[in-house]
Motif scaffolding. Structure first.
Motif, PDB file in Angstrom:
ATOM      1  N   GLY A 205       0.802  -1.213   0.000  1.00 16.01           N
ATOM      2  CA  GLY A 205       0.000   0.000   0.000  1.00 16.01           C
ATOM      3  C   GLY A 205       0.834   1.261   0.000  1.00 16.01           C
ATOM      4  N   ILE A 206       0.114   2.379  -0.109  1.00 10.44           N
ATOM      5  CA  ILE A 206       0.713   3.712  -0.100  1.00 10.44           C
ATOM      6  C   ILE A 206       0.080   4.518   1.035  1.00 10.44           C
ATOM      7  N   PHE A 207       0.902   5.275   1.722  1.00  7.72           N
ATOM      8  CA  PHE A 207       0.454   6.180   2.783  1.00  7.72           C
ATOM      9  C   PHE A 207       0.722   7.599   2.290  1.00  7.72           C
ATOM     10  N   LEU A 208      -0.265   8.462   2.400  1.00  5.67           N
ATOM     11  CA  LEU A 208      -0.021   9.867   2.046  1.00  5.67           C
ATOM     12  C   LEU A 208      -0.959  10.776   2.817  1.00  5.67           C
ATOM     13  N   GLU A 209      -0.497  11.998   3.017  1.00  9.67           N
ATOM     14  CA  GLU A 209      -1.319  12.995   3.696  1.00  9.67           C
ATOM     15  C   GLU A 209      -1.873  13.970   2.674  1.00  9.67           C
ATOM     16  N   THR A 210      -3.149  14.288   2.836  1.00 14.50           N
ATOM     17  CA  THR A 210      -3.831  15.147   1.873  1.00 14.50           C
ATOM     18  C   THR A 210      -4.776  16.087   2.603  1.00 14.50           C
ATOM     19  N   HIS A 211      -5.032  17.229   1.984  1.00 16.02           N
ATOM     20  CA  HIS A 211      -5.828  18.282   2.626  1.00 16.02           C
ATOM     21  C   HIS A 211      -6.477  19.122   1.524  1.00 16.02           C
ATOM     22  N   PRO A 212      -7.733  19.566   1.728  1.00 18.53           N
ATOM     23  CA  PRO A 212      -8.382  20.379   0.702  1.00 18.53           C
ATOM     24  C   PRO A 212      -7.669  21.703   0.433  1.00 18.53           C
ATOM     25  N   GLU A 213      -7.020  22.255   1.458  1.00 17.21           N
ATOM     26  CA  GLU A 213      -6.255  23.500   1.320  1.00 17.21           C
ATOM     27  C   GLU A 213      -5.000  23.395   2.178  1.00 17.21           C
ATOM     28  N   PRO A 214      -3.952  22.756   1.683  1.00 18.98           N
ATOM     29  CA  PRO A 214      -2.753  22.561   2.495  1.00 18.98           C
ATOM     30  C   PRO A 214      -2.191  23.854   3.097  1.00 18.98           C
ATOM     31  N   ALA A 215      -2.338  24.955   2.403  1.00 16.42           N
ATOM     32  CA  ALA A 215      -1.769  26.214   2.879  1.00 16.42           C
ATOM     33  C   ALA A 215      -2.343  26.648   4.225  1.00 16.42           C
ATOM     34  N   ARG A 216      -3.581  26.250   4.509  1.00 14.09           N
ATOM     35  CA  ARG A 216      -4.187  26.636   5.791  1.00 14.09           C
ATOM     36  C   ARG A 216      -4.079  25.533   6.847  1.00 14.09           C
ATOM     37  N   ALA A 217      -3.478  24.422   6.495  1.00  9.11           N
ATOM     38  CA  ALA A 217      -3.319  23.326   7.454  1.00  9.11           C
ATOM     39  C   ALA A 217      -2.384  23.747   8.584  1.00  9.11           C
ATOM     40  N   LYS A 218      -2.646  23.216   9.768  1.00  7.69           N
ATOM     41  CA  LYS A 218      -1.862  23.579  10.949  1.00  7.69           C
ATOM     42  C   LYS A 218      -0.671  22.653  11.186  1.00  7.69           C
ATOM     43  N   SER A 219      -0.552  21.621  10.373  1.00  5.83           N
ATOM     44  CA  SER A 219       0.559  20.687  10.506  1.00  5.83           C
ATOM     45  C   SER A 219       0.904  20.113   9.136  1.00  5.83           C
ATOM     46  N   ASP A 220       2.174  20.084   8.815  1.00  9.95           N
ATOM     47  CA  ASP A 220       2.666  19.556   7.529  1.00  9.95           C
ATOM     48  C   ASP A 220       2.030  20.244   6.326  1.00  9.95           C
ATOM     49  N   ALA A 221       1.796  21.530   6.438  1.00  7.78           N
ATOM     50  CA  ALA A 221       1.166  22.286   5.351  1.00  7.78           C
ATOM     51  C   ALA A 221       1.983  22.241   4.061  1.00  7.78           C
ATOM     52  N   ARG A 222       3.296  22.160   4.185  1.00  5.82           N
ATOM     53  CA  ARG A 222       4.161  22.245   3.004  1.00  5.82           C
ATOM     54  C   ARG A 222       4.410  20.902   2.320  1.00  5.82           C
ATOM     55  N   SER A 223       3.963  19.820   2.930  1.00  6.77           N
ATOM     56  CA  SER A 223       4.238  18.518   2.323  1.00  6.77           C
ATOM     57  C   SER A 223       2.979  17.738   1.933  1.00  6.77           C
TER      58      SER A 223
END
Length: 262
Positions: free
Chosen positions: A223-241
């Protein structure tokens, strides 16, 4: 639920940290729809607490009680398994009542008592290979969980420190770990992280598709593990990755094509 090469290919995806119930539900719903369409097994992931932070004033999460309530909402709303990480032994009992997979964070993967406590929960244990560990070193962490009674252990490769602010992935590890009969997951977004660039970690999510494709092509992954967010720029953790949520479909469609070719 089974995580191995003989079962459906597994996608572990979600935000780095739980921020709001609404975001978690949106991410889970989007990921599930894509995975269902592509015939991929989906596990939602998110952390209720972030113990490993770059700066003293970094966001540390919503806490155990609120976080587990949101994870329970996600699980019930979409009938999907959920994963979260633990940092202390006294968290195991509460977490095990909600989640399907308990994760040992990379920086804690040498903590024997933490691994043993998680293993005794009866849940699937996902151990993140530390950034300073060889594959052989990670095998000791897996053995600790097995010897403590874990029914199923998976190991996640997330890259190794290369200099001060970069990581490199040794693709030989996929074959080495697979040869032990241990399901191997590739954490693509964390392997593209740049730790402690300034007051927060950086990252290169533009390389997610390339790195994930190369790893899947080895034929050794479960499998693959990845972090995703609708708007990474406003995320409070790992926004840049984190991978923008609207780019996830393209990545998973490409992975599906590679799996079909193998």
């Amino acid at each position: 639920m089974e995580i191995n090469k003989e079962s459906k290919f597994t996608i572990i995806a979600g935000p780095c940290a739980i921020e709001t119930r609404e975001d978690c539900l949106l991410i889970a719903e989007t990921c599930k729809k894509i995975c269902d369409k592509l015939g991929l097994q989906y596990i939602f992931k998110a952390s209720y607490r972030k113990a490993n932070r770059t700066a003293f004033d970094s966001f540390r999460g919503v806490g155990l009680t609120k976080g587990l309530k949101i994870l329970s909402n996600v699980k019930k709303n979409f009938t999907i398994p959920v994963l979260t990480d633990i940092h202390e032994r006294n968290e195991v009992e509460s977490v095990a009542q909600i989640v399907d997979v308990i994760q040992i964070p990379a920086f804690l993967s040498r903590q024997t008592e933490l691994i043993e406590a998680a293993a005794k929960s009866g849940k699937i244990i996902n151990i993140k290979k530390a950034q300073f560990m060889s594959a052989k070193g990670a095998k000791h962490a897996v053995d600790k969980a097995v010897n403590a009674g874990a029914k199923e252990v998976i190991l996640t490769e997330r890259g190794t420190f290369f200099g001060y602010n970069d990581l490199v992935v040794d693709f030989r590890n996929f074959q080495i770990i697979d040869s032990w009969g241990i399901p191997i997951i590739y954490d693509v977004t964390h392997s593209l992280q740049q730790p402690s660039i300034d007051t927060m970690s950086g990252g290169n999510p533009e390389f997610v598709l390339s790195m994930a494709s190369a790893a899947v092509a080895t034929g050794h992954l479960s499998g693959i593990f990845l972090e995703t967010h609708p708007e990474p720029a406003r995320a409070k953790s790992d926004a840049r990755s984190m991978l923008p949520l609207d780019q996830l479909k393209k990545v998973l469609e490409h992975i599906r094509k590679l799996l079909d070719l193998s």
